[in-house]
Design an enzyme around this catalytic site. Structure first.
Site, mmCIF file in Angstrom:
data_model
loop_
_atom_site.group_PDB
_atom_site.id
_atom_site.type_symbol
_atom_site.label_atom_id
_atom_site.label_comp_id
_atom_site.label_asym_id
_atom_site.label_seq_id
_atom_site.Cartn_x
_atom_site.Cartn_y
_atom_site.Cartn_z
ATOM 1 N N GLU A 172 47.401 48.433 -9.994
ATOM 2 C CA GLU A 172 46.673 48.358 -8.718
ATOM 3 C C GLU A 172 47.541 47.977 -7.529
ATOM 4 O OE1 GLU A 172 43.330 45.785 -9.469
ATOM 5 O OE2 GLU A 172 42.262 47.440 -10.430
ATOM 6 N N LYS A 178 51.762 45.502 -11.168
ATOM 7 C CA LYS A 178 50.811 44.477 -11.606
ATOM 8 C C LYS A 178 50.642 44.488 -13.125
ATOM 9 C CE LYS A 178 45.977 43.106 -10.927
ATOM 10 N NZ LYS A 178 44.693 43.434 -10.306
ATOM 11 N N GLN A 179 50.607 45.707 -13.687
ATOM 12 C CA GLN A 179 50.265 45.865 -15.109
ATOM 13 C C GLN A 179 50.832 47.198 -15.587
ATOM 14 O OE1 GLN A 179 46.267 46.234 -13.143
ATOM 15 N NE2 GLN A 179 45.721 46.910 -15.195
ATOM 16 N N TRP A 188 37.373 50.589 -16.839
ATOM 17 C CA TRP A 188 38.159 51.417 -17.771
ATOM 18 C C TRP A 188 38.635 50.584 -18.959
ATOM 19 C CZ3 TRP A 188 43.783 51.521 -18.474
ATOM 20 C CH2 TRP A 188 44.433 50.454 -17.845
ATOM 21 N N ASP A 189 38.651 49.257 -18.789
ATOM 22 C CA ASP A 189 38.997 48.373 -19.912
ATOM 23 C C ASP A 189 38.165 48.759 -21.134
ATOM 24 O OD1 ASP A 189 39.203 47.229 -17.324
ATOM 25 O OD2 ASP A 189 39.258 45.188 -18.073
HETATM 26 C C1 BGC Z 1 42.878 45.015 -13.371
HETATM 27 C C2 BGC Z 1 42.115 46.263 -13.722
HETATM 28 C C3 BGC Z 1 40.955 45.896 -14.599
HETATM 29 C C4 BGC Z 1 40.095 44.828 -13.958
HETATM 30 C C5 BGC Z 1 39.008 44.335 -14.879
HETATM 31 C C6 BGC Z 1 41.938 44.033 -12.703
HETATM 32 O O1 BGC Z 1 42.615 42.874 -12.396
HETATM 33 O O2 BGC Z 1 43.944 45.303 -12.527
HETATM 34 O O3 BGC Z 1 42.955 47.165 -14.387
HETATM 35 O O4 BGC Z 1 40.195 47.019 -14.876
HETATM 36 O O5 BGC Z 1 40.890 43.722 -13.603
HETATM 37 O O6 BGC Z 1 39.552 43.742 -16.015
#
Ligand code: BGC
Length: 738
Positions: free
Chosen positions: A479, A570-571, A351-352
């Site tokens: 996550e 986490k984010q 999704w990035d």
């Molecule tokens: C993040 C995800 C991301 C992935 C790839 C993971 O650590 O939590 O949101 O899509 O890394 O960058």
């Protein structure tokens, strides 16, 4: 650590321990291919890497996640699936065509042999060249200057050029040059490739390889080397896994000979790989073509920060990595989380891609952005099958997508399967692209098909609970909290997507209407304007209890926390709504949410820093905005997440541009106007950046006194500067007091 200057990131000494990290940072590429910063004389395993976008095959995935606390066992890892998990798709490493060894009187230059008098290696962001200047002494006291330079052509995806200028400092000894290809490469420590055909003739070599058996991609590499002005005779060798040409000449003290090696790389992805491609042009000629093409891309994305070399350099370095991360000429594959700078994350598209990585190209290189979205169009059939398999309508995209749209996520991790927000993110990418470019043909011919299929999916995925629709059992963008109901980011974005698609359907006379679901979809919001990240979020503990002691960092957590009991995330999730989606939910309080969630976010995903920089800037916290900007740009230079050697964090780096554009310059492009609410760093002298809107170029020049917006648009564009509307065109620029 590399030294940052405005146009170059410099390694000032040879340090064996920094080789692998710097190999990621010093990747040269053009979007089609990425070549890690390994040395010409020797490409060590884990340091060397040359990847073609979408050339993927199967490897044995060596990973041992360990579940020794309740959170890991019940919420993160499915241990049963882990036991059955062995194979994974991965980008496959190509033959090492950098190979070029220079021997002085029989002694080959290796940095770890003889004596290094001086060493400087840098990536030059002005021309995308990797340069290495070495003064080296062999065991006999012969001192030689060698200056290597190389680039991956922006003019022709398949062309890679290397030049080494060799100047004897205190001798006139015999110099031997070997140049060709090392076939003994590995991927994830495993031998995946095999040679199908090879030959060496005159001053050229050719290697044709099978890149793995699952997908059966093939690649070929032709190298052609010449030394100027000596132009010696060449002989050919094929031994020990190396195929190469050899030449000798007697040097003259102080006289420079240039070894020029041209490489043509291609894959069965796009053309016949059995033909040889001898490139006999001079380096300078190929460089000129590359430079012109590179500057066209880079001049659009370059941001100038006057009065702060650290920030100026950091953003330029990040922009360089963004420029080499996108395929500008095809849609076989798309933007991946590490670009083509390493093997970690296997070159999957996440999704990035649409949310973090696409914007810079929407605003600077719309043709490339369109290609990125076409990849999703090409994967639509598979997405429809995925939805059907899940018993749902429409299209459900893979959270980790590879070359055929299959779900390639690590099976044993529970959360990725639930990150169905990907199906709103892709829609967001299309809407964002259309809003900024006005490319109606794309929307009509391709975008609408994807959008309506995605809305069909959402219509079948929402649940009617009483008088409202809810989206249950998901993982949001954070996550650390799988299995939640009504994730804020997901719900707010899905509503927007349903509304926009309905609006576009009306425009194109398509008989679909998602208004009912959109209007009745539950949008989490509490009294006081705080948005709970999911149902029950605020009831969790504000601290993080630890238990177990597993090697959590390896699995992207800051500690062995019991995250399911905690509000620690986490984010960003909620904060993305404001910063990246540019939505300001009615009755919500932006500042209060920012204060709250900033404290709860542990930023163990690098995708946190850029949105945080924007939120801080929007709320006038400029020091904080600055610190987040630096973390965004320097994530891998400072090796903040201690894994930079595996490849750079593309989704984070690309946020540097967006933090400048959206956070500092304060720009949000709507379909009918450009909104501007800037926040200048008080200690900067000025900022200059460009962007495209509806096919026209705009330039921002701002300092602490004024904000100037210029355009080449012949039609007036409505610009709303801090709430006040002004029309801007090629005859009327906007100049406002800050
Ligand atoms: C993040 C995800 C991301 C992935 C790839 C993971 O650590 O939590 O949101 O899509 O890394 O960058």
């Amino acid at each position: 650590m590399l030294k940052a200057t405005s146009n170059r990131f410099i390694e000032e000494n040879y340090k064996i321990e920094e080789e692998s990290l710097n190999a990621s940072l010093f990747t040269t590429g053009n979007g089609y291919i990425g070549v890690r910063g390994s040395y010409e004389e020797y490409g060590s395993i884990r340091i060397q890497g040359a990847y073609i976008r979408g050339v993927i095959d199967e490897i044995i995935e060596v990973m041992e996640p360990f579940a020794d606390n309740e959170y890991m066992k019940k919420y993160y890892i499915d241990e049963d699936k882990l036991k059955n998990f062995e194979y994974q798709d991965s980008v496959v490493n190509n033959a090492d065509f950098l190979l070029m060894r220079i021997s002085i009187d029989g002694e080959t230059f290796y940095p770890w042999e003889g004596k290094i008098h001086s060493w400087q290696r840098y990536i030059d962001m002005t021309n995308a060249c990797l340069v290495r200047k070495v003064r080296w002494e062999n065991s006999k006291g012969d001192i030689t200057d060698i200056c290597f330079e190389r680039f991956s052509s922006f003019d022709n995806d398949h062309v890679y050029c290397i030049k080494a200028d060799v100047t004897p400092v205190n001798h006139s000894k015999k110099i031997t040059v070997m140049s060709g290809t090392d076939k003994r490469v590995k991927t994830g420590g495993q031998k995946i490739t095999s040679v199908i055909g090879e030959k060496a003739w005159d001053n050229s070599t050719f290697v044709h390889m099978l890149m793995g058996k699952k997908y059966g991609f093939e690649t070929s590499v032709t190298t052609t080397t010449q030394i100027y002005p000596a132009k010696p005779q060449w002989t050919c060798e094929n031994e020990g896994g190396l195929i190469y040409n050899v030449a000798e000449y007697t040097s003259k003290q102080g006289e420079t000979q240039s070894i020029e090696k041209n490489v043509y790389i291609t894959s069965s992805r796009e053309e016949n790989v059995t033909d040889t491609h001898v490139l006999s042009e001079r380096y300078a000629t190929l460089y000129d073509a590359h430079f012109k093409a590179y500057r066209e891309v880079f001049d659009m994305i370059d941001v100038v920060i006057d009065g702060d070399e650290k920030a100026d350099a950091g953003v330029r370095f990040a922009n360089y990595h963004s420029a080499i991360s996108v395929a500008r000429n095809d849609s076989v594959h798309s933007l991946s989380a590490k670009g083509l700078t390493g093997e970690k994350y296997n070159n999957f598209v996440w999704w990035d891609c649409e949310v973090y990585q696409l914007p810079i190209f929407i605003y600077s290189c719309p043709d490339a952005a369109r290609k990125v979205l076409m990849y999703r169009y090409n994967m639509l059939q598979k997405a429809k099958e995925n939805a059907k398999e899940a018993g749902l309508k429409g299209a459900k995209y893979a959270f980790c997508s590879s070359v055929n749209g299959d779900e390639r996520v690590w099976e044993y991790a529970r959360h990725p399967f639930m990150q169905i927000h990907i199906n709103a993110d892709i829609a967001w990418g299309i809407i964002h692209y259309y809003t900024v470019t006005g490319d109606e043909a794309f929307l009509k011919d391709y975008g609408m098909t994807i959008l309506t299929e995605l809305c069909e999916y959402w219509s079948s995925r929402v649940e009617l609970c009483g008088d409202r629709y809810e989206i249950k059992r998901v993982t949001g963008t954070d996550e650390h909290h799988p299995y939640v109901n009504n994730d804020a980011y997901t719900n707010y974005l899905v509503k927007f997507v349903l509304e926009k698609t309905t609006e576009y359907c009306k425009k194109f006379g398509i008989d679909k209407d998602y208004t009912h679901i959109a209007q009745n979809l539950f949008l989490p919001l509490e009294k006081g304007g705080l948005i709970p990240q999911f149902d029950g979020y605020f009831n969790l503990s504000r601290t993080l209890e630890e238990a177990g002691g597993n090697d959590a960092k390896k699995f992207q957590m800051k500690s062995s926390g019991l995250y399911h009991k905690s509000q620690v995330i986490k984010q960003p999730d909620v904060m993305l709504i404001y910063s990246y989606l540019n939505m300001y939910p009615e009755n919500s309080n932006y500042a209060a949410n920012w204060d709250y969630y900033e404290k709860m976010c542990e930023s163990s995903s690098s995708l946190s820093f850029a949105p945080h920089s924007i939120c801080a800037a929007d709320n006038g916290r400029m020091l904080s905005a600055y610190n987040y900007l630096i973390e965004t740009s320097y994530i891998d230079v400072y090796d903040i997440h201690k894994c930079g050697w595996q490849g750079v964090h593309s989704g984070c780096l690309v946020g540097s541009w967006y933090a400048m554009f959206r956070g500092i310059a304060g720009i949000v492009c709507r379909e009918d106007c450009i909104e501007i609410n800037p926040h200048m760093m008080p200690w900067w002298n000025g900022v200059k950046l460009n962007f495209m809107y509806h096919g026209n170029k705009f330039t921002v020049e701002m300092d602490n006194e004024k904000y100037i917006l210029k355009t080449d648009s012949k039609t007036p564009v409505n610009v709303v500067f801090r709430g006040e509307s002004v029309m801007v065109d090629n005859n009327a620029e906007m100049c406002k007091e800050m």
